[in-house]
Design a protein around this motif. Structure first.
Motif, PDB file in Angstrom:
ATOM      1  N   ARG A 195       2.065   2.008  -2.013  1.00 53.61           N
ATOM      2  CA  ARG A 195       1.517   1.270  -0.871  1.00 53.61           C
ATOM      3  C   ARG A 195       0.785   0.008  -1.335  1.00 53.61           C
ATOM      4  NH1 ARG A 195      -2.169   4.673   3.110  1.00 53.61           N
ATOM      5  NH2 ARG A 195      -3.715   4.272   1.500  1.00 53.61           N
ATOM      6  N   LYS A 224      -2.645  -2.970   3.777  1.00 54.23           N
ATOM      7  CA  LYS A 224      -4.039  -2.534   3.581  1.00 54.23           C
ATOM      8  C   LYS A 224      -4.793  -3.702   2.941  1.00 54.23           C
ATOM      9  CE  LYS A 224      -6.500   1.603   2.026  1.00 54.23           C
ATOM     10  NZ  LYS A 224      -7.292   1.900   3.203  1.00 54.23           N
ATOM     11  N   TYR A 257     -11.374  -6.032   6.407  1.00 56.17           N
ATOM     12  CA  TYR A 257     -11.640  -4.793   7.135  1.00 56.17           C
ATOM     13  C   TYR A 257     -12.859  -4.905   8.040  1.00 56.17           C
ATOM     14  CZ  TYR A 257      -8.348  -1.055   6.075  1.00 56.17           C
ATOM     15  OH  TYR A 257      -7.243  -0.240   6.053  1.00 56.17           O
ATOM     16  N   GLU A 301      -3.487   4.771  15.044  1.00 56.37           N
ATOM     17  CA  GLU A 301      -4.135   5.361  13.859  1.00 56.37           C
ATOM     18  C   GLU A 301      -5.627   5.203  14.020  1.00 56.37           C
ATOM     19  OE1 GLU A 301      -3.174   2.946  10.351  1.00 56.37           O
ATOM     20  OE2 GLU A 301      -3.749   1.120  11.401  1.00 56.37           O
ATOM     21  N   GLY A 302      -6.402   5.780  13.092  1.00 52.84           N
ATOM     22  CA  GLY A 302      -7.829   5.500  13.029  1.00 52.84           C
ATOM     23  C   GLY A 302      -8.053   4.247  12.200  1.00 52.84           C
ATOM     24  N   PRO A 303      -9.272   3.719  12.179  1.00 53.51           N
ATOM     25  CA  PRO A 303      -9.550   2.533  11.366  1.00 53.51           C
ATOM     26  C   PRO A 303      -9.452   2.809   9.873  1.00 53.51           C
ATOM     27  CG  PRO A 303     -11.563   3.315  12.432  1.00 53.51           C
ATOM     28  CD  PRO A 303     -10.431   4.109  13.010  1.00 53.51           C
ATOM     29  N   THR A 304      -9.602   4.057   9.448  1.00 51.52           N
ATOM     30  CA  THR A 304      -9.392   4.404   8.027  1.00 51.52           C
ATOM     31  C   THR A 304      -8.664   5.740   7.908  1.00 51.52           C
ATOM     32  OG1 THR A 304     -11.528   5.534   7.894  1.00 51.52           O
ATOM     33  CG2 THR A 304     -11.514   3.211   7.275  1.00 51.52           C
ATOM     34  N   SER A 305      -7.825   6.060   8.873  1.00 49.63           N
ATOM     35  CA  SER A 305      -7.204   7.394   8.850  1.00 49.63           C
ATOM     36  C   SER A 305      -5.918   7.419   9.669  1.00 49.63           C
ATOM     37  CB  SER A 305      -8.175   8.437   9.417  1.00 49.63           C
ATOM     38  OG  SER A 305      -8.547   8.062  10.721  1.00 49.63           O
ATOM     39  N   THR A 306      -5.142   8.463   9.460  1.00 48.58           N
ATOM     40  CA  THR A 306      -3.904   8.696  10.198  1.00 48.58           C
ATOM     41  C   THR A 306      -4.143   9.799  11.224  1.00 48.58           C
ATOM     42  OG1 THR A 306      -2.724   8.218   8.152  1.00 48.58           O
ATOM     43  CG2 THR A 306      -1.445   9.257   9.906  1.00 48.58           C
ATOM     44  N   LEU A 344      -0.692   1.981   8.877  1.00 49.62           N
ATOM     45  CA  LEU A 344      -0.456   2.316   7.476  1.00 49.62           C
ATOM     46  C   LEU A 344       0.301   3.633   7.354  1.00 49.62           C
ATOM     47  CD1 LEU A 344      -3.709   1.575   5.454  1.00 49.62           C
ATOM     48  CD2 LEU A 344      -1.656   0.196   5.700  1.00 49.62           C
ATOM     49  N   THR A 371      -1.104   8.283   2.853  1.00 55.92           N
ATOM     50  CA  THR A 371      -0.761   9.133   1.709  1.00 55.92           C
ATOM     51  C   THR A 371      -1.189  10.582   1.990  1.00 55.92           C
ATOM     52  OG1 THR A 371      -2.875   8.774   0.586  1.00 55.92           O
ATOM     53  CG2 THR A 371      -1.126   7.202   0.116  1.00 55.92           C
ATOM     54  N   THR A 372      -2.305  10.739   2.697  1.00 54.61           N
ATOM     55  CA  THR A 372      -2.775  12.096   2.999  1.00 54.61           C
ATOM     56  C   THR A 372      -1.825  12.783   3.975  1.00 54.61           C
ATOM     57  OG1 THR A 372      -4.981  11.115   2.842  1.00 54.61           O
ATOM     58  CG2 THR A 372      -4.852  13.393   3.622  1.00 54.61           C
ATOM     59  N   SER A 392      -7.343  11.397   5.936  1.00 48.55           N
ATOM     60  CA  SER A 392      -7.478  10.239   5.048  1.00 48.55           C
ATOM     61  C   SER A 392      -7.877  10.704   3.652  1.00 48.55           C
ATOM     62  CB  SER A 392      -8.558   9.289   5.576  1.00 48.55           C
ATOM     63  OG  SER A 392      -9.766   9.984   5.760  1.00 48.55           O
ATOM     64  N   SER A 393      -7.659   9.815   2.679  1.00 47.18           N
ATOM     65  CA  SER A 393      -8.145  10.065   1.323  1.00 47.18           C
ATOM     66  C   SER A 393      -9.660  10.158   1.416  1.00 47.18           C
ATOM     67  CB  SER A 393      -7.775   8.907   0.409  1.00 47.18           C
ATOM     68  OG  SER A 393      -6.401   8.645   0.468  1.00 47.18           O
TER      69      SER A 393
END
Ligand code: PLP
Length: 294
Positions: A67, A163, A167, A196-201, A220, A223-224, A259-260
């Protein structure tokens, strides 16, 4: 404790940022290293990844590097030298082995304005304690992102799906969520598609299927989410992709933001309406994510 590695030559397509025969050097994270003219600082002109690690092992490293390269290409940055980045990430992770869970931020910027050498660094530190979000859950509100769900195809210059370091919007929406009494956000496209979320799926369970909106929506590729789907399939849980609106998502049997770092956070309240949390499946997903070997 935190650890910093500075890349000597972040891309083989561009000049080195610093003379060294090593791909990276560990440096003191507590002193300044970045030029005030670096385009990361002045324009947010670069890309990043946040990689989680546990006991010195980074999670989903191949997917993060893929990514990272894809985001760089979308910004016309010189292609990152992935073996050099991989070695820097592994070195930072291994320095943090005693920290248990760690978060590693991987940054490539276009470099000092007017120069040709990109800047690259990898910074890691112990992760905060995510236990409450992973078990009790989070309160989420829907916010309009203001773009159509096909923005990636119609307007690639908006860099939806990359990404990037820009941000500020992703931070602003969290402040808006707090004003609405929530912890996090699910973006909806201007034409009503859950994104999506601002830092998550976004992940949800409908009956015995695990679903996510999928890519190509200006979001995005998580990856998680990829690792959760791979685990789910091996555990006999069917997975799939679904375009849907907020009202349909609200009908799901369970919803998570994944998310990671935070891993799977079950949604316990959506737009002010309390929801049941699937504690059993949440615990299974998080146990898998924490125990990943790579
Ligand atoms: N969507 C956005 C906008 C993100 O910033 C992130 C991660 O920070 C994700 C999704 C989830 O990606 P991952 O699971 O790779 O952390």
């Amino acid at each position: 404790m935190s650890v910093l590695a500075i890349l000597s030559r972040p891309s083989l397509e561009a000049p080195a940022a610093r003379p060294s025969s090593e791909p990276f050097e560990l440096a003191d994270p507590d002193v300044p290293h970045l030029s005030v003219l670096d385009l990361a600082a002045t324009r947010g002109d670069g890309v990043f990844e946040t990689v989680s690690a546990r006991f010195g092992r980074p999670h989903a490293l191949d997917a993060h590097l893929r990514r990272f390269a894809r985001s760089s290409a979308l910004l016309d940055l010189p292609a990152p030298d992935l073996p050099a980045w991989r070695s820097a990430i592994l070195a930072v992770a291994s320095e943090l082995a005693d920290a248990g869970e760690a978060l590693i931020k991987v940054v490539l910027s276009r470099g000092v304005e007017g120069g040709a050498a990109p800047t690259g660094w990898v910074h890691g530190a112990a992760a905060p304690d995510f236990t409450a979000a992973r078990t009790r859950g989070i309160r989420v509100v829907f916010l309009d992102r203001g773009y159509r769900h096909d923005v990636e195809q119609t307007s690639p210059w908006l860099l939806a799906g990359a990404k990037t370091l820009s941000y500020a919007v992703n931070r602003a929406v969290l402040r808006e969520a707090a004003r609405r009494g929530a912890d996090d956000v699910i973006f909806v496209s201007s034409d009503g598609v859950v994104l999506e979320g601002p830092t998550s799926t976004v992940l949800f369970r409908s009956g015995d299927r695990l679903l996510t909106p999928g890519t190509g929506l200006g979001i995005l590729e998580g990856t998680t989410q990829g690792d959760v789907f791979a685990w789910a399939e091996s555990a006999g849980i069917e997975t799939g992709y679904a375009l849907l609106g907020p009202e349909e998502l609200a009908q799901a049997d369970a919803i998570w933001l994944v998310s990671s770092g935070r891993h799977a956070a079950p949604v316990r309240e959506l737009d002010g309406v309390a929801r049941a949390v699937d504690a059993d499946l949440t615990a299974r997903i998080n146990a898998h994510l924490l125990d990943r070997e790579h």
